[in-house]
Design an enzyme around this catalytic site. Structure first.
Site, PDB file in Angstrom:
ATOM      1  CE  LYS A  57      -3.898  -2.242   2.561  1.00 18.64           C
ATOM      2  NZ  LYS A  57      -4.728  -2.010   3.722  1.00 18.64           N
ATOM      3  CB  CYS A  80      -1.724   0.558   8.679  1.00 16.29           C
ATOM      4  SG  CYS A  80      -0.746   1.933   9.160  1.00 16.29           S
ATOM      5  CG  ASP A  81      -3.753  -5.241   5.570  1.00 16.73           C
ATOM      6  OD1 ASP A  81      -4.544  -4.793   4.872  1.00 16.73           O
ATOM      7  OD2 ASP A  81      -3.719  -6.324   6.149  1.00 16.73           O
ATOM      8  CB  SER A  82      -5.496  -4.818  10.977  1.00 18.53           C
ATOM      9  OG  SER A  82      -5.061  -3.396  11.324  1.00 18.53           O
ATOM     10  N   GLY A 117       0.438  -4.187  10.304  1.00 15.28           N
ATOM     11  CA  GLY A 117       1.670  -3.985   9.748  1.00 15.28           C
ATOM     12  C   GLY A 117       1.650  -2.582   9.277  1.00 15.28           C
TER      13      GLY A 117
END
Length: 213
Positions: A57, A80-82, A117
Site C-alpha cells: 500500500k 497499514c494493514d490489520s 503492519g
C-alpha cells in the site's frame, strides 16, 4: 496564526478509524487509497501477510507521489494493514454476514492476536521503516442473539477479524494485552519509533494553532 507544517503525511488507507487515530493525536493526514488487491496476496501467517500488504500500500502511493516530492515539504507515506490470527487461521474482513456470524461463534470466550503492519516511506529522502504491532484480544462469551444483532449492524463486515473495540463491538471484547491502537488499526507508539528511524519526530507532524502576540 497557523504554523506551516513542513511535513506532509499521506495515509495510504481508506480506514476512517486510522484517520481518526491520527487526528486525535494532532496529525491531519491526507488520504490516498492505494488500490492494492489484497485478495491476490498470500502468506502462511498473519504477521507476514499484514506487513506485506502495508508495504504494498505504501509503495503504491509513494510511487504515485514521487513527482511531487520536490515540492519543498517532506513527503511521508504511511501504509497499514490489520489481520487477526485465530486458532491457526488468518482472519481479514469477513466475506459475508454468514461468515461474520460463524467467526464470532468460534471466537467467543476465546482469544486471538491482532497484527497490524506499518510501513512508512520517506518519499523525499528515500528511506523507509516498517514493523508489525501485535495485541492479544480476549473476546467476551457473547450469546447467539448478541452475535446476530452485532452482525446485523453491518459493522463487522468492514473490519479485520469482524470486530472493533472503538465502535459497536467494544462491549464484546473483555480486554486486550498490548496497545489498543493496534486493534483499531494504527499503533501510535510504533509510528513514533518508525519516524525516529527516519530521523523524524512525531511532534513535527502535529497540526497546531499558535497564538500570535
Amino acid at each position: 496564526m497557523r504554523t506551516p507544517n513542513p511535513f506532509r503525511l499521506v495515509l495510504a488507507s481508506q480506514s476512517p478509524a486510522r484517520r481518526k487515530s491520527l487526528q486525535a493525536a494532532g496529525i491531519n493526514p491526507e488520504v490516498l487509497v492505494s488500490g492494492v488487491d489484497e485478495s491476490a496476496v498470500k502468506a502462511q501467517d498473519a504477521e507476514t501477510l499484514c506487513l506485506t500488504l502495508a508495504q504494498m500500500k505504501a509503495e503504491s502511493v509513494a510511487h504515485r507521489l514521487r513527482p511531487e516530492a520536490a515540492s519543498g515539504r517532506d513527503l511521508l507515506v504511511l501504509g497499514c494493514d490489520s489481520l487477526l490470527a485465530f486458532d491457526g487461521e488468518i482472519f481479514g474482513k469477513p466475506v459475508s454476514a454468514d461468515d461474520a456470524v460463524a467467526r464470532w461463534r468460534e471466537m467467543r470466550g476465546r482469544s486471538g492476536v491482532l497484527h497490524t503492519g506499518h510501513c512508512v516511506i520517506d518519499v523525499s529522502g528515500g528511506g523507509r521503516a516498517e514493523a508489525v504491532a501485535s495485541t492479544t484480544v480476549h473476546f467476551a462469551d457473547v450469546t447467539d442473539a448478541e452475535i446476530e444483532a452485532y452482525v446485523g449492524t453491518g459493522e463487522p463486515l468492514h473490519v479485520a477479524g469482524a470486530f472493533t473495540i472503538d465502535g459497536l463491538g467494544g462491549p464484546f471484547v473483555e480486554r486486550v494485552e498490548g496497545d489498543p491502537g493496534t486493534v483499531v488499526g494504527l499503533s501510535l507508539p510504533l509510528l513514533r519509533r518508525l519516524l525516529a528511524q527516519l530521523d523524524r519526530q512525531i511532534t513535527d507532524l502535529w497540526d497546531t494553532d499558535v497564538d500570535e502576540d
